[in-house]
Write an enzyme that holds these catalytic residues in place. Sequence first.
Site, PDB file in Angstrom:
ATOM      1  N   ALA A   1      -8.919 -12.466 -31.806  1.00 22.84           N
ATOM      2  CA  ALA A   1      -7.911 -13.144 -31.562  1.00 22.84           C
ATOM      3  C   ALA A   1      -6.738 -12.132 -32.313  1.00 22.84           C
ATOM      4  O   ALA A   1      -7.046 -10.989 -33.136  1.00 22.84           O
ATOM      5  CB  ALA A   1      -7.895 -14.343 -32.524  1.00 22.84           C
ATOM      6  N   ASN A   2      -5.419 -12.349 -32.320  1.00 25.83           N
ATOM      7  CA  ASN A   2      -4.520 -11.776 -33.095  1.00 25.83           C
ATOM      8  C   ASN A   2      -4.155 -12.587 -34.193  1.00 25.83           C
ATOM      9  O   ASN A   2      -4.532 -13.619 -34.372  1.00 25.83           O
ATOM     10  CB  ASN A   2      -3.165 -11.911 -32.435  1.00 25.83           C
ATOM     11  N   ARG A   3      -3.580 -11.849 -35.503  1.00 27.39           N
ATOM     12  CA  ARG A   3      -3.229 -12.592 -36.387  1.00 27.39           C
ATOM     13  C   ARG A   3      -1.979 -13.252 -36.301  1.00 27.39           C
ATOM     14  O   ARG A   3      -1.027 -12.938 -36.049  1.00 27.39           O
ATOM     15  CB  ARG A   3      -2.952 -11.792 -37.772  1.00 27.39           C
ATOM     16  N   SER A   4      -2.182 -14.573 -36.268  1.00 31.96           N
ATOM     17  CA  SER A   4      -0.971 -15.334 -36.560  1.00 31.96           C
ATOM     18  C   SER A   4      -1.280 -17.097 -36.787  1.00 31.96           C
ATOM     19  O   SER A   4      -2.292 -17.529 -36.493  1.00 31.96           O
ATOM     20  CB  SER A   4      -0.490 -15.596 -34.566  1.00 31.96           C
TER      21      SER A   4
END
Length: 228
Positions: free
Chosen positions: A33-36
């Site tokens: 995943a991306n950091r968000s």
Amino acid sequence: IRLQLGAGPLAGRHVLVTSGPTHEPIDPVRYIANRSSGAQGTAIAAALRDLGARVTFVTGPAEVAPPAGVQVVAVETARQMLDAVRAALPADAAVFAAAVADWRVANAAGHKMKKDGSGILPALEFAENPDILATVSQLTEGRPPLVVGFAAETDDVLRHATEKRARKGCDWIVANDVSPATGIMGGRENAVTIIDAHGAESWPRMDKTEVATRLAARIATALDAKGQ
Ligand code: CTP
Ligand code: CA
């Protein structure tokens, strides 16, 4: 407080917002995943709602709870997000604030991968995910009249964001510098530059909710100007 249904500059408008990360499974218990946190997208959806818009909020697994009073569509992967976005059209405007994973694991396992003691490590293969913003921006039929994308960059922010706007075909890009020194990533504040066909407009660093309020107002003004 007086609550008036159907009031506000965006009354009668449908606005689509994507938010949060996407999760791309490696196996049933692991993902990339991306950091968000989903904070900026959530604040934008709330601000649009406050101006009277009907909001469809397509969100990946975010840390922040979705706002009340919007239509929440919860998804996990980029491909699910694209399907949900397509299903939510038509819209008067669409804001793509999600941090979509660029790649998914092509050889994801249907069972939990185990350490088997042999010392052989798993090899992940990747496939590119669909670009949701570009797909919607380039629709020949049913394109929302106003399409807004984001560009989180760590260097050469203006150049990268300007190129991104042209490449994807969206109307505005909300660019921000997320290099570690800014402390923007994961924080409460944001410092953005809005790039449109006329040029770049930089806003001072402010709370993410204030960025959202200003962006929603700018969207309302733009839709009014379009006179649709
Ligand atoms: N975006 C999207 N679908 C994707 C990737 C990105 O809708 N598969 C959207 C994001 O929500 C954002 C914009 O595109 O509004 C820019 O995302 P970004 O990751 O900065 O752009 P990319 O084209 O993926 O380029 P990069 O290589 O810089 O990650
Ligand atoms: Ca990306």
